[in-house]
Design an enzyme around this catalytic site. Structure first.
Site, PDB file in Angstrom:
ATOM      1  N   SER A  27     -49.352 -14.138  31.279  1.00  0.00           N
ATOM      2  CA  SER A  27     -50.362 -13.069  31.274  1.00  0.00           C
ATOM      3  C   SER A  27     -49.872 -11.706  31.403  1.00  0.00           C
ATOM      4  O   SER A  27     -49.913 -11.197  32.817  1.00  0.00           O
ATOM      5  CB  SER A  27     -51.379 -13.269  32.223  1.00  0.00           C
ATOM      6  OG  SER A  27     -50.997 -13.579  33.461  1.00  0.00           O
ATOM      7  N   HIS A  37     -52.592 -20.065  32.519  1.00  0.00           N
ATOM      8  CA  HIS A  37     -51.584 -20.921  33.178  1.00  0.00           C
ATOM      9  C   HIS A  37     -51.986 -22.362  32.919  1.00  0.00           C
ATOM     10  O   HIS A  37     -51.425 -23.151  33.506  1.00  0.00           O
ATOM     11  CB  HIS A  37     -51.308 -20.563  34.421  1.00  0.00           C
ATOM     12  CG  HIS A  37     -50.779 -19.247  34.601  1.00  0.00           C
ATOM     13  ND1 HIS A  37     -50.523 -18.679  35.896  1.00  0.00           N
ATOM     14  CD2 HIS A  37     -50.107 -18.209  33.869  1.00  0.00           C
ATOM     15  CE1 HIS A  37     -49.751 -17.350  35.691  1.00  0.00           C
ATOM     16  NE2 HIS A  37     -49.714 -17.243  34.356  1.00  0.00           N
ATOM     17  N   GLN A  53     -57.032 -17.230  37.308  1.00  0.00           N
ATOM     18  CA  GLN A  53     -55.831 -17.785  36.948  1.00  0.00           C
ATOM     19  C   GLN A  53     -55.018 -18.353  38.100  1.00  0.00           C
ATOM     20  O   GLN A  53     -54.556 -19.435  37.969  1.00  0.00           O
ATOM     21  CB  GLN A  53     -54.866 -16.397  36.410  1.00  0.00           C
ATOM     22  CG  GLN A  53     -53.496 -16.969  36.067  1.00  0.00           C
ATOM     23  CD  GLN A  53     -52.637 -15.730  35.604  1.00  0.00           C
ATOM     24  OE1 GLN A  53     -52.620 -15.161  34.603  1.00  0.00           O
ATOM     25  NE2 GLN A  53     -51.699 -15.293  36.597  1.00  0.00           N
ATOM     26  N   GLU A  54     -55.314 -18.059  39.384  1.00  0.00           N
ATOM     27  CA  GLU A  54     -54.584 -18.341  40.373  1.00  0.00           C
ATOM     28  C   GLU A  54     -55.453 -18.313  41.608  1.00  0.00           C
ATOM     29  O   GLU A  54     -56.053 -17.527  42.139  1.00  0.00           O
ATOM     30  CB  GLU A  54     -53.335 -17.632  40.829  1.00  0.00           C
ATOM     31  CG  GLU A  54     -52.282 -17.472  39.541  1.00  0.00           C
ATOM     32  CD  GLU A  54     -50.994 -16.694  40.007  1.00  0.00           C
ATOM     33  OE1 GLU A  54     -50.796 -16.330  40.813  1.00  0.00           O
ATOM     34  OE2 GLU A  54     -50.862 -15.979  38.882  1.00  0.00           O
ATOM     35  N   GLU A  82     -47.796 -23.155  37.097  1.00  0.00           N
ATOM     36  CA  GLU A  82     -47.279 -22.574  38.290  1.00  0.00           C
ATOM     37  C   GLU A  82     -47.238 -24.119  39.314  1.00  0.00           C
ATOM     38  O   GLU A  82     -47.138 -23.601  40.433  1.00  0.00           O
ATOM     39  CB  GLU A  82     -47.965 -21.371  38.922  1.00  0.00           C
ATOM     40  CG  GLU A  82     -47.587 -20.314  37.847  1.00  0.00           C
ATOM     41  CD  GLU A  82     -48.191 -19.003  38.397  1.00  0.00           C
ATOM     42  OE1 GLU A  82     -48.861 -18.808  39.488  1.00  0.00           O
ATOM     43  OE2 GLU A  82     -47.854 -17.746  38.003  1.00  0.00           O
ATOM     44  N   GLU A 114     -55.466 -10.164  43.778  1.00  0.00           N
ATOM     45  CA  GLU A 114     -54.577  -9.516  42.909  1.00  0.00           C
ATOM     46  C   GLU A 114     -55.232  -9.298  41.408  1.00  0.00           C
ATOM     47  O   GLU A 114     -55.902 -10.131  41.158  1.00  0.00           O
ATOM     48  CB  GLU A 114     -53.273 -10.352  42.708  1.00  0.00           C
ATOM     49  CG  GLU A 114     -52.191  -9.774  41.895  1.00  0.00           C
ATOM     50  CD  GLU A 114     -51.257 -11.013  41.439  1.00  0.00           C
ATOM     51  OE1 GLU A 114     -50.972 -11.403  42.462  1.00  0.00           O
ATOM     52  OE2 GLU A 114     -50.659 -11.096  40.368  1.00  0.00           O
ATOM     53  N   ASP A 172     -51.008  -5.746  39.943  1.00  0.00           N
ATOM     54  CA  ASP A 172     -49.919  -6.536  39.139  1.00  0.00           C
ATOM     55  C   ASP A 172     -49.892  -5.569  37.726  1.00  0.00           C
ATOM     56  O   ASP A 172     -49.122  -4.760  37.492  1.00  0.00           O
ATOM     57  CB  ASP A 172     -50.083  -7.831  39.101  1.00  0.00           C
ATOM     58  CG  ASP A 172     -49.361  -8.719  37.821  1.00  0.00           C
ATOM     59  OD1 ASP A 172     -48.238  -8.150  37.548  1.00  0.00           O
ATOM     60  OD2 ASP A 172     -49.435  -9.839  37.657  1.00  0.00           O
ATOM     61  N   LYS A 187     -42.542  -7.446  40.431  1.00  0.00           N
ATOM     62  CA  LYS A 187     -41.835  -8.625  39.664  1.00  0.00           C
ATOM     63  C   LYS A 187     -40.646  -7.805  38.983  1.00  0.00           C
ATOM     64  O   LYS A 187     -40.940  -7.023  38.131  1.00  0.00           O
ATOM     65  CB  LYS A 187     -42.903  -9.005  38.465  1.00  0.00           C
ATOM     66  CG  LYS A 187     -43.867  -9.834  38.986  1.00  0.00           C
ATOM     67  CD  LYS A 187     -45.034  -9.843  37.807  1.00  0.00           C
ATOM     68  CE  LYS A 187     -46.124 -10.997  37.881  1.00  0.00           C
ATOM     69  NZ  LYS A 187     -47.250 -11.084  36.952  1.00  0.00           N
ATOM     70  N   SER A 233     -42.824 -11.400  43.494  1.00  0.00           N
ATOM     71  CA  SER A 233     -43.437 -12.600  42.848  1.00  0.00           C
ATOM     72  C   SER A 233     -42.570 -13.132  41.751  1.00  0.00           C
ATOM     73  O   SER A 233     -41.805 -12.235  40.883  1.00  0.00           O
ATOM     74  CB  SER A 233     -44.688 -11.815  42.075  1.00  0.00           C
ATOM     75  OG  SER A 233     -45.299 -12.802  41.034  1.00  0.00           O
ATOM     76  N   HIS A 234     -42.842 -14.291  41.486  1.00  0.00           N
ATOM     77  CA  HIS A 234     -42.100 -14.941  40.528  1.00  0.00           C
ATOM     78  C   HIS A 234     -43.054 -14.611  38.891  1.00  0.00           C
ATOM     79  O   HIS A 234     -43.811 -13.873  38.937  1.00  0.00           O
ATOM     80  CB  HIS A 234     -42.128 -16.502  40.675  1.00  0.00           C
ATOM     81  CG  HIS A 234     -43.853 -17.131  40.688  1.00  0.00           C
ATOM     82  ND1 HIS A 234     -44.176 -18.397  40.364  1.00  0.00           N
ATOM     83  CD2 HIS A 234     -44.777 -16.306  40.885  1.00  0.00           C
ATOM     84  CE1 HIS A 234     -45.488 -18.512  40.495  1.00  0.00           C
ATOM     85  NE2 HIS A 234     -46.100 -17.379  40.787  1.00  0.00           N
ATOM     86  N   ARG A 235     -42.663 -15.479  37.897  1.00  0.00           N
ATOM     87  CA  ARG A 235     -43.485 -15.275  36.839  1.00  0.00           C
ATOM     88  C   ARG A 235     -43.891 -16.718  36.509  1.00  0.00           C
ATOM     89  O   ARG A 235     -43.417 -17.950  37.063  1.00  0.00           O
ATOM     90  CB  ARG A 235     -42.817 -14.971  35.659  1.00  0.00           C
ATOM     91  CG  ARG A 235     -42.117 -13.395  35.692  1.00  0.00           C
ATOM     92  CD  ARG A 235     -43.096 -12.429  35.979  1.00  0.00           C
ATOM     93  NE  ARG A 235     -44.259 -12.288  35.204  1.00  0.00           N
ATOM     94  CZ  ARG A 235     -44.588 -11.328  34.139  1.00  0.00           C
ATOM     95  NH1 ARG A 235     -43.444 -10.153  34.379  1.00  0.00           N
ATOM     96  NH2 ARG A 235     -45.551 -11.122  33.513  1.00  0.00           N
ATOM     97  N   SER A 236     -44.946 -17.005  35.452  1.00  0.00           N
ATOM     98  CA  SER A 236     -45.196 -18.318  35.138  1.00  0.00           C
ATOM     99  C   SER A 236     -44.414 -19.155  34.506  1.00  0.00           C
ATOM    100  O   SER A 236     -44.286 -20.280  34.494  1.00  0.00           O
ATOM    101  CB  SER A 236     -46.650 -18.316  34.623  1.00  0.00           C
ATOM    102  OG  SER A 236     -46.341 -17.576  33.236  1.00  0.00           O
ATOM    103  N   LYS A 242     -44.934 -14.722  46.409  1.00  0.00           N
ATOM    104  CA  LYS A 242     -45.750 -15.398  45.632  1.00  0.00           C
ATOM    105  C   LYS A 242     -44.850 -16.041  44.659  1.00  0.00           C
ATOM    106  O   LYS A 242     -44.311 -15.552  43.904  1.00  0.00           O
ATOM    107  CB  LYS A 242     -46.906 -14.685  44.795  1.00  0.00           C
ATOM    108  CG  LYS A 242     -47.613 -15.518  43.928  1.00  0.00           C
ATOM    109  CD  LYS A 242     -48.660 -14.512  43.104  1.00  0.00           C
ATOM    110  CE  LYS A 242     -48.522 -14.143  41.782  1.00  0.00           C
ATOM    111  NZ  LYS A 242     -49.541 -13.899  40.948  1.00  0.00           N
TER     112      LYS A 242
HETATM  113  C1  LIG Z   1     -47.353 -14.713  37.915  1.00  0.00           C
HETATM  114  C2  LIG Z   1     -48.257 -14.138  37.147  1.00  0.00           C
HETATM  115  O1  LIG Z   1     -48.163 -14.736  35.833  1.00  0.00           O
HETATM  116  P1  LIG Z   1     -47.423 -14.325  34.692  1.00  0.00           P
HETATM  117  O2  LIG Z   1     -46.094 -14.495  35.031  1.00  0.00           O
HETATM  118  O3  LIG Z   1     -47.942 -15.282  33.594  1.00  0.00           O
HETATM  119  O4  LIG Z   1     -47.602 -12.764  34.348  1.00  0.00           O
HETATM  120  C3  LIG Z   1     -49.132 -13.201  37.604  1.00  0.00           C
HETATM  121  O5  LIG Z   1     -50.301 -12.920  36.652  1.00  0.00           O
HETATM  122  O6  LIG Z   1     -49.238 -12.782  38.607  1.00  0.00           O
HETATM  123 MG   LIG Z   2     -50.840 -11.393  38.512  1.00  0.00          MG
END
Ligand SMILES: C=C(OP(=O)(O)O)C(=O)O
Ligand SMILES: [Mg+2]
Length: 429
Positions: free
Chosen positions: A42, A155, A163-164, A205, A285, A312, A337, A364-367, A388
């Protein structure tokens, strides 16, 4: 001795089985650094470009051989002979070589792989862990983990729009304590879902992906799991959301497929406010879409004093977009990110900007992830206080938790744990 002797990239696989870039940098003294780049699903529209080969309409399975080739040819030629200690100069050389505003020519996946590998090689030459090399002697703050427990949106294949759904052990005394509490709640939630007849399959995730249609259903089960695990919702363990609302926004309205309904900007914001009232939610977020200026203003005005509002998609770790957001009073926190912007130096610039204006930061990570753990070190180096990095299952996610556990062990009595202190700093702005 820290001059770059060789740069080499190759294609590896991420946690979704999609190709991604890994690079290894070797210095004249023989020190090496290797880094792999993650991939989002996303993605914000203004993210730096992740270069993929072939059919632009097909994401999964598309290779990254062009990005790899760029590292092995142009980028290698450009940075070879440069001093790896001069991270800013190496990153600037790649930015100049690329020549676009969003790394569209070389690919942010190419530049970030090299940027991180250079930092790791230099850290190795200094015989220092990455977090201390990049952050200095006072890099001792372990971040509070935002632990993903339920997946929806892009996800997972369930009907859940948001999403989360995450939890954070704010009252933990250390990162290790937080990881233990998170794992207890995660396992309790699994039992809770199974007892309710819900499936316990996981999403990208690693959070559970039951067939829920509303956020309330997920939140009820999460709060119940926190209690059943022996913790106080809101006191010991809080709840955090990433609705990734850009994914729901079309032609000025929010489309909830789970309930087959449409909400206006005002109704969507109102719904989020009712969730903040009803549940121990302390951070949201992307509560509204990246281009919904009106929604951002509404939610920041009405919830900014009580809730961390993390940008984000709207900021994309980009100092220019973030600067505009700050001027417009959007949110009170920023997600970092590194692959949204494409170099270590620019990630640090954006984090420094947040510190100057009193926005909190969340690494932050990515999905789509790999076993690369650089973001754990970056969180400590930057003292973000929050990270995250997914659920407590799947080794692409636990690799980061385990790296933080190792850093905490290495720091011993000198380690500090942020807990929920920084959440409050964000909302107090
Ligand atoms: C980690 C996320 O997802 P993606 O890596 O798919 O953007 C997010 O949206 O914060
Ligand atoms: Mg996000």
């Amino acid at each position: 001795m820290t001059r770059i002797r060789q740069v080499r990239a190759y294609e590896i696989l991420d946690s979704r089985g999609d190709p991604t870039v890994e690079a290894t940098v070797e210095l004249e003294d023989g020190s090496r650094g290797t880094a792999a780049v993650p991939s989002g699903a996303s993605t914000g529209t203004h993210e730096a470009v992740e270069l993929r080969d072939g059919d632009r309409h097909r994401f999964h399975g598309r290779g990254v051989l062009t990005a790899v080739a760029h590292v092995n040819t142009e980028i290698a030629t450009c940075v070879r002979g440069m001093d790896a200690e001069d991270q800013a100069a190496v990153d600037q050389a790649m930015i100049t070589l690329d020549g676009t505003a969003n790394k569209a020519r070389l690919g942010a996946n190419a530049t970030l792989a090299v940027s991180l590998a250079v930092a790791k090689a230099a850290a190795s030459a200094h015989r220092e862990p990455l977090y201390r090399y990049l952050g200095g002697a006072q890099s001792r703050l372990l971040p509070m983990p935002m632990i993903n427990v339920v997946n929806g949106g892009a996800h997972a294949d369930n009907p859940l729009d948001f999403q989360e759904f995450m939890i954070a052990p704010v009252a933990a005394r250390s990162f290790g304590d937080a990881a233990r509490i998170g794992s207890e709640v995660f396992h309790t939630l699994k039992r809770e879902l199974a007892e309710a007849g819900e499936n316990t399959n996981v999403g990208d995730e690693g959070g559970f992906a039951p067939d829920f249609r509303t956020a309330d259903q997920a939140l009820d089960h999460i709060v119940s799991a926190i209690e059943k695990a022996g913790y106080r919702p809101g006191g010991d363990v809080v709840v955090l959301l990433d609705p990734a609302a850009s994914e729901l926004f079309r032609e000025g309205t929010y489309h909830y497929t789970g309930t087959d309904s449409v909400r206006s900007v005002e109704e969507h914001v109102e719904y989020l406010l009712t969730l903040i009232d009803a549940y121990p939610i302390v951070s949201i977020e992307d509560p509204v879409a990246q281009d919904d200026d009106e929604g951002w203003t509404q939610i920041t005005t009405s919830a900014g004093a009580v809730c961390q509002l993390v940008g984000d998609d709207v900021f994309c770790t980009n100092p220019v977009l973030f600067g505009a957001g700050i001027r417009n009073g959007i949110g009170n926190s920023i997600l970092l990110k590194p692959n949204q912007i494409g170099t270590v130096t620019e990630t640090f610039d954006t984090a420094a900007m947040a510190a100057r204006v009193g926005y909190t930061t969340v690494m932050s990570h990515r999905s789509g992830e790999t076993e690369d753990t650089s973001i754990a070190d970056l969180a400590v180096a930057l003292g973000t206080g929050q990270i995250k990095t997914g659920s407590m299952s799947r080794s692409d996610r636990t690799a980061k938790y385990n790296r933080l556990l190792r850093i905490e062990a290495e720091l011993g009595d000198h380690a500090r744990y942020a807990g929920g202190s920084l959440l409050a700093a964000g909302t107090a702005r």
